[in-house]
Scaffold this motif. Structure first.
Motif, PDB file in Angstrom:
ATOM      1  N   GLU B 385      -5.905  -6.006   0.552  1.00 51.74           N
ATOM      2  CA  GLU B 385      -6.446  -6.229   1.659  1.00 51.74           C
ATOM      3  C   GLU B 385      -5.889  -7.386   2.571  1.00 51.74           C
ATOM      4  O   GLU B 385      -5.797  -7.217   3.785  1.00 51.74           O
ATOM      5  N   ASP B 386      -5.574  -8.468   1.977  1.00 50.69           N
ATOM      6  CA  ASP B 386      -5.120  -9.601   2.515  1.00 50.69           C
ATOM      7  C   ASP B 386      -3.636  -9.276   3.174  1.00 50.69           C
ATOM      8  O   ASP B 386      -3.296  -9.416   4.279  1.00 50.69           O
ATOM      9  N   ALA B 387      -2.805  -8.491   2.352  1.00 47.33           N
ATOM     10  CA  ALA B 387      -1.515  -7.848   2.880  1.00 47.33           C
ATOM     11  C   ALA B 387      -1.579  -7.017   4.115  1.00 47.33           C
ATOM     12  O   ALA B 387      -0.920  -6.889   4.929  1.00 47.33           O
ATOM     13  N   PHE B 389      -4.113  -7.099   6.273  1.00 51.21           N
ATOM     14  CA  PHE B 389      -4.486  -8.048   7.440  1.00 51.21           C
ATOM     15  C   PHE B 389      -3.510  -8.628   7.733  1.00 51.21           C
ATOM     16  O   PHE B 389      -3.290  -8.773   9.127  1.00 51.21           O
ATOM     17  N   TYR B 390      -2.406  -9.087   6.926  1.00 52.25           N
ATOM     18  CA  TYR B 390      -1.255  -9.873   7.357  1.00 52.25           C
ATOM     19  C   TYR B 390      -0.526  -9.090   8.424  1.00 52.25           C
ATOM     20  O   TYR B 390      -0.070  -9.650   9.350  1.00 52.25           O
ATOM     21  N   LEU B 391      -0.379  -7.568   8.019  1.00 48.19           N
ATOM     22  CA  LEU B 391       0.553  -6.910   8.907  1.00 48.19           C
ATOM     23  C   LEU B 391      -0.198  -6.634  10.052  1.00 48.19           C
ATOM     24  O   LEU B 391       0.601  -6.465  11.261  1.00 48.19           O
ATOM     25  N   GLN B 392      -1.698  -6.245  10.071  1.00 49.49           N
ATOM     26  CA  GLN B 392      -2.006  -5.950  11.265  1.00 49.49           C
ATOM     27  C   GLN B 392      -2.268  -7.227  12.136  1.00 49.49           C
ATOM     28  O   GLN B 392      -2.131  -6.979  13.441  1.00 49.49           O
ATOM     29  N   SER B 393      -2.293  -8.344  11.670  1.00 49.29           N
ATOM     30  CA  SER B 393      -2.190  -9.545  12.564  1.00 49.29           C
ATOM     31  C   SER B 393      -0.996  -9.866  13.282  1.00 49.29           C
ATOM     32  O   SER B 393      -0.934 -10.441  14.264  1.00 49.29           O
ATOM     33  N   ARG B 398      -3.555  -0.298  11.364  1.00 50.60           N
ATOM     34  CA  ARG B 398      -3.920  -0.397   9.837  1.00 50.60           C
ATOM     35  C   ARG B 398      -3.300   0.789   9.161  1.00 50.60           C
ATOM     36  O   ARG B 398      -2.898   0.605   7.728  1.00 50.60           O
ATOM     37  N   MET B 404       3.335   1.199   5.042  1.00 49.70           N
ATOM     38  CA  MET B 404       4.281   0.393   4.473  1.00 49.70           C
ATOM     39  C   MET B 404       4.131  -0.158   3.101  1.00 49.70           C
ATOM     40  O   MET B 404       4.862  -0.548   2.483  1.00 49.70           O
ATOM     41  N   LEU B 405       2.741  -0.549   3.004  1.00 51.44           N
ATOM     42  CA  LEU B 405       2.520  -1.252   1.618  1.00 51.44           C
ATOM     43  C   LEU B 405       2.905  -0.190   0.417  1.00 51.44           C
ATOM     44  O   LEU B 405       3.155  -0.392  -0.460  1.00 51.44           O
TER      45      LEU B 405
END
Lengths: 248, 440
Positions: B385-387, B389-393, B398, B404-405
């Protein structure tokens, strides 16, 4: 640009922000200072749209939009940027292609043409000089194996490439040595313009030796208890937070 | 005209009665013995430890047809060939070698390879093939292996001459036409590498959405001193195909066996790979990705037998499971008493994309030597989830961030692909499937 009114936020039933007010206009740099646990990082997370926070009351308006109603990616495309306190490592995702993808998402949103690989590389090379970052970090997976300082520089590089209207720096100075601090601050100062704004969240005054704020706010128990000019930061440096907390 | 049988047992009985079996390619004794084993063994159930997580009732109860019209789409086939344009392409339709659709094997022979469809093997090739079966000592014996060996009527015999580096990869394509009932195909390849030779071979199981098949292949590898092979298995069969495969590799001194498996298709896949170190200083590298959606079931088994000292094995398998898909990883590294200075690594990581997806993973080490370096581990997790959010930010949506992940998760395995055009093909297949996968 950003208007926060009486914002109340809780996490798992525990109130963290308790009636926070803040007005940020284009061209301004605001510093938010406060002791640990005062709600600084919560503010950064709520503004950028991280999950796990309940907004119990109040509002945050960004460029006239209800900010809290926007998905994190939409906030970013609308020109918001959060420099993470702890940048996330993403194995297998190349730093350059990630940043190119991010920039092009934002450009698409603005109705601009996507940058091709050549134009993008030219841009990123220019911005890398700004943060004095080694080129091989571009070829690596996002933040993976980066030192603490390299991660923070990578945040500033992303900021420089994405060129946000409102950047929130969440304790970007934590864990940085003085050289890295100077470079990071230098990046911010070069990007600063009359059209953008910065919210610099920090525990210590020392970052503010390099990034001169227009306004300084002291956050305590989820509220801004004192606001002032840059001289407030010096006062805090000398006297600590206690004298303010006693008054509050 | 196709004959239809209500289930595989009825079909097997009919096949066993057929004493002519003029298309059978191994010795009559092999056939008799294997078919006897088929008759004497039941299909495994969940009570069998080795099949505990892999129910095969749906395979056993399928209606079977024998004889097909061997019709396949020429354009589709051309497209598949173009995935590895530089390769020599050999095509099997419904398990039968097609000279017409295949490239001329003489071109491969010219590069120092003794190569023949099994149906055209000469006596000495037949004897070598027979010996490879006799010498293979599978840890996991089961009725499907006996079926393959009792029915084998197609495949390739390949012997790379010593000191020969074959640059052109061999691309073996298994296709099926549209059928009413399932076709059973049992191709077997015998791949021998002479001293210090090099070879690359891709087995590509790909059929159309209308294809119904039970694919029960087997491979026998024999690597002489100092030889090396890159062996690829790509499974992109239809969701009406079941696939149960067995591979056995014997590796001599300083030889190197590299196996890549990309299992994205079929309704049920069970892939069993067994490696025997029969010499010192040898290496086995096993890589694999299994990607399942809907009701797919993907079961990966490996058995690496460190019978000799100073060998290295390195296994890395990754599973991605969405929908109600199930994955099984069961890997055993056996380090025998004399296998000092063994270096063995085994890793299995899984990504579950939905609440109903599931994986059972069991990496195992059995060590009887005292001076070895062995490691193993397994993880089962969801997207970070942290990764996300990082990409979303940074402005990335999403769903795209999730893609991507997952892509990155898979790409850490695909980076070991040595054939230039194959990596983009695999990643494209992965991405296409990921974009359709049902989330939580």
């Amino acid at each position: 640009m950003l208007s926060i009114k009486d914002l109340q936020v809780s996490v798992e039933g525990k109130t963290i922000l308790n009636g926070l007010n803040l007005e940020v206009k284009a061209g301004e740099i605001h510093a938010i200072m406060g002791p640990n646990g005062s709600g600084k990082s919560t503010l950064a997370h709520v503004l950028s749209g991280k999950d796990g926070y309940d907004v119990d009351g109040g509002s945050a308006t960004y460029k006239g939009m209800d900010l809290l109603d926007l998905a994190p990616e939409v906030r970013a495309r609308e020109g918001m940027f959060l420099a993470f306190q702890y940048p996330i490592e993403i194995p297998g995702v190349n730093n350059t292609s990630f940043l190119k993808k991010a920039l092009n998402e934002i450009r698409k949103h603005r109705g601009e043409d996507e940058l091709d690989a050549i134009d993008f590389l030219a841009l990123i090379k220019k911005q890398m000089e700004l943060v004095e970052m080694k080129e091989d970090l571009l070829k690596r997976p996002v933040n993976q194996g980066f030192s603490g300082g390299e991660k923070k520089r990578n945040e500033i590089l992303q900021m420089a490439v994405l060129n946000p209207e409102l950047a929130i720096l969440d304790e970007t100075d934590s864990g940085l040595d003085i050289d890295a601090l100077r470079i990071v601050a230098g990046g911010v100062n070069k990007l600063r313009s009359k059209d953008n704004a910065f919210v610099v969240i920090t525990h210590y005054q020392r970052l503010l030796d390099y990034i001169i704020p227009d306004h300084v706010h002291v956050l305590s128990e989820g509220k801004i208890i004192k606001s002032g000019g840059k001289e407030l930061a010096f006062e805090l440096e000398e006297r600590g937070y206690d004298w303010l907390l006693e008054h509050a | 005209m196709a004959d239809i049988y209500p289930d595989i047992k009825t079909w097997l009985q009919e096949k066993s009665i057929d004493t002519h079996a003029s298309d059978y390619v191994l010795s009559p004794e092999r056939r008799t013995e294997s078919l006897r084993a088929v008759a004497e063994n039941n299909f495994p159930t969940r009570k069998d430890e080795e099949w505990r997580y892999t129910p095969i009732a749906n395979v056993v109860n399928r209606s079977i047809q024998s004889g097909t019209d061997l019709s396949i789409d020429a354009d589709d086939l051309q497209e598949i060939k173009q995935i590895v344009p530089e390769a020599c392409h050999v095509v099997f339709v419904d398990g039968q070698y097609s000279a017409e659709l295949s490239d001329d094997l003489a071109a491969v022979a010219k590069q120092g390879v003794d190569i023949s469809p099994l149906s055209e093997m000469n006596a000495s090739q037949g004897q070598l093939a027979e010996a490879m079966v006799t010498n293979a000592n599978f840890s996991d014996t089961n009725i499907f292996q006996y079926m393959t060996l009792g029915l084998v009527n197609s495949g390739l015999f390949i012997h790379v001459e010593q000191n020969t580096e074959v640059e052109q990869p061999l691309h073996i394509i298994y296709v099926n036409g549209p059928t009413k009932s399932a076709v059973v195909q049992t191709p077997v390849n015998f791949i021998r590498l002479g001293t210090n030779s090099r070879f690359t071979c891709i087995q590509h199981f790909v059929n159309s959405d209308e294809s119904k098949a039970i694919t029960i292949p087997a491979d026998f590898f024999d690597l002489a001193e100092g030889s090396g092979i890159q062996s690829y298995r790509i499974g992109v069969e239809s969701d009406q195909t079941d696939h149960i495969s067995n591979s056995y590799a014997r590796i001599a001194d300083s030889a190197r066996f590299v196996s890549h498996q990309y299992l994205l298709g079929s309704r049920l896949t069970r892939s069993n790979t067994e490696v025997l170190f029969d010499g010192e200083g040898a290496e086995a590298v096993l890589r694999g990705i299994y990607l399942g959606d809907n009701d797919q079931h993907l079961d990966i088994r490996t058995y690496v037998d460190h019978a000799k000292p100073n060998c290295m094995s390195d296994q890395h398998f990754r599973g991605i499971l969405g929908g109600k898909a199930r994955g099984v990883f069961n890997g055993l590294v056996m380090v025998q008493k004399d296998a000092q200075h063994t270096n063995a690594e085994q890793s299995n990581k899984n990504l579950l994309l939905s609440r109903e997806a599931r994986v059972d993973t069991k990496p195992q080490l059995e060590i009887y030597a005292d001076d070895v370096k062995c490691g193993h581990g397994a993880t089962v997790g969801e997207l970070d989830e942290d990764a996300l959010f990082y990409l979303q930010s940074r402005g990335i949506g999403r769903e795209e961030a999730a893609q991507m992940l997952i892509h990155a998760f898979a790409a850490e395995v695909t980076q070991d692909i040595t054939i230039g055009s194959l990596q983009p093909y695999i990643l494209e297949k992965l991405d296409k499937k990921l974009s359709e996968i049902s989330g939580p």
